[in-house]
Design a protein around this motif. Sequence first.
Motif, PDB file in Angstrom:
ATOM      1  N   MET A  38       0.897  -1.055   0.249  1.00  0.00           N
ATOM      2  CA  MET A  38       0.123  -0.028   0.224  1.00  0.00           C
ATOM      3  C   MET A  38       1.006   1.110   0.205  1.00  0.00           C
ATOM      4  O   MET A  38       1.041   2.542  -0.935  1.00  0.00           O
ATOM      5  CB  MET A  38      -1.347  -0.075   0.905  1.00  0.00           C
ATOM      6  N   LEU A  39       1.490   1.260   0.726  1.00  0.00           N
ATOM      7  CA  LEU A  39       3.281   2.028   0.995  1.00  0.00           C
ATOM      8  C   LEU A  39       3.391   2.550  -0.629  1.00  0.00           C
ATOM      9  O   LEU A  39       3.867   4.125  -0.714  1.00  0.00           O
ATOM     10  CB  LEU A  39       4.164   1.811   2.094  1.00  0.00           C
ATOM     11  N   GLN A  40       4.137   1.497  -1.339  1.00  0.00           N
ATOM     12  CA  GLN A  40       4.738   1.277  -2.724  1.00  0.00           C
ATOM     13  C   GLN A  40       3.318   2.637  -3.412  1.00  0.00           C
ATOM     14  O   GLN A  40       3.787   3.062  -4.366  1.00  0.00           O
ATOM     15  CB  GLN A  40       5.101   0.207  -2.903  1.00  0.00           C
ATOM     16  N   SER A  41       2.349   2.056  -3.555  1.00  0.00           N
ATOM     17  CA  SER A  41       1.303   2.265  -3.983  1.00  0.00           C
ATOM     18  C   SER A  41       1.122   4.527  -3.988  1.00  0.00           C
ATOM     19  O   SER A  41       1.196   5.491  -4.421  1.00  0.00           O
ATOM     20  CB  SER A  41      -0.415   2.078  -4.011  1.00  0.00           C
ATOM     21  N   ILE A  42       0.935   4.324  -2.932  1.00  0.00           N
ATOM     22  CA  ILE A  42       0.825   6.153  -2.082  1.00  0.00           C
ATOM     23  C   ILE A  42       2.256   6.104  -2.962  1.00  0.00           C
ATOM     24  O   ILE A  42       1.941   7.114  -3.645  1.00  0.00           O
ATOM     25  CB  ILE A  42       0.935   6.312  -0.470  1.00  0.00           C
ATOM     26  N   ARG A  43       3.351   6.206  -2.521  1.00  0.00           N
ATOM     27  CA  ARG A  43       4.051   6.539  -3.699  1.00  0.00           C
ATOM     28  C   ARG A  43       4.353   6.856  -4.413  1.00  0.00           C
ATOM     29  O   ARG A  43       5.053   8.074  -5.420  1.00  0.00           O
ATOM     30  CB  ARG A  43       6.091   6.028  -2.928  1.00  0.00           C
ATOM     31  N   GLY A  44       3.992   6.427  -5.142  1.00  0.00           N
ATOM     32  CA  GLY A  44       3.474   6.043  -7.125  1.00  0.00           C
ATOM     33  C   GLY A  44       3.172   6.961  -7.071  1.00  0.00           C
ATOM     34  O   GLY A  44       2.357   7.311  -8.322  1.00  0.00           O
ATOM     35  N   GLY A  45       1.866   8.024  -6.466  1.00  0.00           N
ATOM     36  CA  GLY A  45       1.584   8.807  -6.172  1.00  0.00           C
ATOM     37  C   GLY A  45      -0.443   8.766  -6.325  1.00  0.00           C
ATOM     38  O   GLY A  45      -0.615   9.811  -6.602  1.00  0.00           O
ATOM     39  N   LYS A  46      -0.867   7.252  -6.356  1.00  0.00           N
ATOM     40  CA  LYS A  46      -1.996   7.364  -5.127  1.00  0.00           C
ATOM     41  C   LYS A  46      -2.679   7.927  -3.304  1.00  0.00           C
ATOM     42  O   LYS A  46      -1.159   8.877  -2.989  1.00  0.00           O
ATOM     43  CB  LYS A  46      -2.596   5.711  -4.718  1.00  0.00           C
ATOM     44  N   THR A  47      -4.185   8.483  -3.838  1.00  0.00           N
ATOM     45  CA  THR A  47      -4.005   8.617  -2.577  1.00  0.00           C
ATOM     46  C   THR A  47      -3.931   8.101  -1.151  1.00  0.00           C
ATOM     47  O   THR A  47      -4.191   6.711  -1.547  1.00  0.00           O
ATOM     48  CB  THR A  47      -5.600  10.316  -2.279  1.00  0.00           C
ATOM     49  N   PRO A  48      -3.497   8.399  -0.544  1.00  0.00           N
ATOM     50  CA  PRO A  48      -3.008   6.929   1.271  1.00  0.00           C
ATOM     51  C   PRO A  48      -4.814   6.167   1.257  1.00  0.00           C
ATOM     52  O   PRO A  48      -4.961   4.829   0.776  1.00  0.00           O
ATOM     53  CB  PRO A  48      -3.459   7.441   2.522  1.00  0.00           C
ATOM     54  N   VAL A  52      -5.221   2.537  -0.504  1.00  0.00           N
ATOM     55  CA  VAL A  52      -6.104   1.156   0.140  1.00  0.00           C
ATOM     56  C   VAL A  52      -7.016   0.317  -0.332  1.00  0.00           C
ATOM     57  O   VAL A  52      -7.079  -0.718  -0.372  1.00  0.00           O
ATOM     58  CB  VAL A  52      -5.595   1.746   2.176  1.00  0.00           C
ATOM     59  N   TYR A  53      -8.192   1.607  -1.112  1.00  0.00           N
ATOM     60  CA  TYR A  53      -9.722   0.549  -1.602  1.00  0.00           C
ATOM     61  C   TYR A  53      -8.555  -0.322  -3.008  1.00  0.00           C
ATOM     62  O   TYR A  53      -9.561  -1.246  -2.674  1.00  0.00           O
ATOM     63  CB  TYR A  53     -10.019   1.960  -1.604  1.00  0.00           C
ATOM     64  N   ASP A  54      -7.966   0.647  -3.679  1.00  0.00           N
ATOM     65  CA  ASP A  54      -7.725  -0.684  -4.163  1.00  0.00           C
ATOM     66  C   ASP A  54      -7.125  -1.934  -4.174  1.00  0.00           C
ATOM     67  O   ASP A  54      -6.526  -2.493  -4.675  1.00  0.00           O
ATOM     68  CB  ASP A  54      -6.365   0.217  -5.655  1.00  0.00           C
TER      69      ASP A  54
END
Length: 167
Positions: A38-48, A52-54
Amino acid sequence: MPRVQVKQDAFLYFDMARHPQEQWNVARNLWALHRDAMLQSIRGGKTPGRAVYDYMRRHNTNPHLPNQLPQALARVRGPDGNPTSAWKAPTLQQFARTQRGNQVMTDTFGAVTTLIALAVTADDWTQATPEEWDSALNAGAVAQLAGQVVSNFQDGRAAAGAMNIVR
């Protein structure tokens, strides 16, 4: 949970339960994998929230809606009248119903009357609702009490007769 609680094929292909400390360690390690993804997705530009949802949807899990958490944590009165969290109330109510059913159904008068009341009042007694059971158990509880009164009366008469014999 099964991955945390049980070692698959641990001994000659038999599953074995894990020790509580080992369960804790496995759960912590598995959570770290999820968190890192999840943190990797956030670093990729997604909102927290989106990350988490994705992530949860990718694992066929439905995340809570924003209003579900406050609703679940709201304070309500449980079946015993004490305040409890709303998420816990249905479980406590089912537990109270089960306890009451056990008390009434272990008495002959209570069990017979409950089943008769259920057969007479329920739309389909084989698929009775919890409310129909509650109503039938009310009748069973009254019959249970009546049976206890009759039993005490008979015991009292027997004791009085024994006292007359002794005199």
